[in-house]
Write a protein that holds these residues in place. Structure first.
Motif, PDB file in Angstrom:
ATOM      1  N   ASN A   1      -9.864   2.980   6.968  1.00  0.00           N
ATOM      2  CA  ASN A   1     -11.276   2.723   6.699  1.00  0.00           C
ATOM      3  C   ASN A   1     -11.473   1.383   5.995  1.00  0.00           C
ATOM      4  OD1 ASN A   1     -12.125   5.090   7.928  1.00  0.00           O
ATOM      5  ND2 ASN A   1     -12.143   6.250   6.017  1.00  0.00           N
ATOM      6  N   GLU A   2     -10.588   1.065   5.035  1.00  0.00           N
ATOM      7  CA  GLU A   2     -10.648  -0.232   4.364  1.00  0.00           C
ATOM      8  C   GLU A   2     -10.438  -1.364   5.359  1.00  0.00           C
ATOM      9  OE1 GLU A   2      -8.031  -0.564   0.965  1.00  0.00           O
ATOM     10  OE2 GLU A   2      -8.510   1.486   0.355  1.00  0.00           O
TER      11      GLU A   2
ATOM     12  N   GLU B   1      -5.960   7.454   6.216  1.00  0.00           N
ATOM     13  CA  GLU B   1      -7.360   7.409   6.616  1.00  0.00           C
ATOM     14  C   GLU B   1      -8.150   6.464   5.709  1.00  0.00           C
ATOM     15  OE1 GLU B   1     -10.469  10.502   8.442  1.00  0.00           O
ATOM     16  OE2 GLU B   1      -9.520  11.161   6.578  1.00  0.00           O
ATOM     17  N   SER B   2      -7.895   6.515   4.417  1.00  0.00           N
ATOM     18  CA  SER B   2      -8.554   5.598   3.476  1.00  0.00           C
ATOM     19  C   SER B   2      -8.192   4.146   3.787  1.00  0.00           C
ATOM     20  CB  SER B   2      -8.152   5.924   2.035  1.00  0.00           C
ATOM     21  OG  SER B   2      -8.635   7.166   1.655  1.00  0.00           O
TER      22      SER B   2
ATOM     23  N   GLN C   1      -4.655  11.661   4.417  1.00  0.00           N
ATOM     24  CA  GLN C   1      -5.805  11.182   3.640  1.00  0.00           C
ATOM     25  C   GLN C   1      -5.611   9.729   3.204  1.00  0.00           C
ATOM     26  OE1 GLN C   1      -5.948  14.153   0.553  1.00  0.00           O
ATOM     27  NE2 GLN C   1      -7.221  15.538   1.771  1.00  0.00           N
ATOM     28  N   LEU C   2      -4.398   9.396   2.776  1.00  0.00           N
ATOM     29  CA  LEU C   2      -4.121   8.022   2.340  1.00  0.00           C
ATOM     30  C   LEU C   2      -4.232   7.041   3.495  1.00  0.00           C
ATOM     31  CD1 LEU C   2      -1.184   8.792  -0.092  1.00  0.00           C
ATOM     32  CD2 LEU C   2      -3.406   7.799  -0.720  1.00  0.00           C
TER      33      LEU C   2
ATOM     34  N   TYR D   1       0.834  -1.200   0.000  1.00  0.00           N
ATOM     35  CA  TYR D   1       0.000   0.000   0.000  1.00  0.00           C
ATOM     36  C   TYR D   1       0.874   1.257   0.000  1.00  0.00           C
ATOM     37  CZ  TYR D   1      -3.514   3.458   1.216  1.00  0.00           C
ATOM     38  OH  TYR D   1      -4.316   4.573   1.210  1.00  0.00           O
TER      39      TYR D   1
END
Length: 165
Positions: free
Chosen positions: A152-153, A148-149, A145-146, A68
């Motif tokens: 969330n996943e 956080e995404s 932001q990355l 990632y």
């Protein structure tokens, strides 16, 4: 995991405050404007990785987290900047081609005479990586932001594996 994410977000606020301006009634205080908060942000932001791996509740592997990170230039720069700043000698290879570093600091000041007077200092920081230049605040926001995404996943994955949690 969220504790480390929240810590990184607090350091993001410190960078935002440096960009917005720091008020001093006694004039310029160099200690308030050094790049420690910027470097600390990237160290704390990158180490969200370790918290995800060690507090793993969704079955994700270290390799998946690293894959990632390696998909995104911002997270690769964050990783290398953090490790280069934290360790005297790097023991892992760079994710970027060349060690990123803070290559520039811009400082502007505005003097106020009313209400006792004082100075507002605004700072900007430039990060150099692979002969490209990045605004530190924009890079920091993108990293948050990355992550956080990704978090969330992971939450969705965990909920799918453990209904009722």
């Amino acid at each position: 995991m969220l504790e480390q994410f929240e810590r990184a977000k607090r350091y993001l606020i410190k960078i935002e405050n440096l960009y917005a301006g720091i008020f001093s009634s006694s004039g310029h205080d160099k200690e308030a404007y050094d790049d420690d908060d910027v470097v600390s942000f990237f160290i704390h932001c990158y180490h969200i990785r370790d918290w995800i791996i060690h507090l793993n509740k969704s079955g994700i592997t270290k390799q998946q987290v690293d894959l990632y990170i390696n998909q995104y230039q911002a997270l690769k720069i964050c990783s290398d900047l953090a490790n280069g700043s934290k360790h005297y000698k790097l023991t892992r290879s760079l994710r970027t081609n060349c060690q990123p570093y803070i290559s520039g600091t811009g400082v502007s000041s505005i003097w106020y005479t009313g209400n006792g007077g004082g100075e507002v200092m605004r700072c900007t920081y430039t990060i150099s990586s692979n002969a490209e230049f990045f605004d530190a605040l924009e890079l920091a926001k993108e990293c948050i932001q990355l992550w956080e995404s990704f978090i969330n996943e992971l939450t969705i994955m965990k909920d799918q594996h453990c209904p009722g949690n």
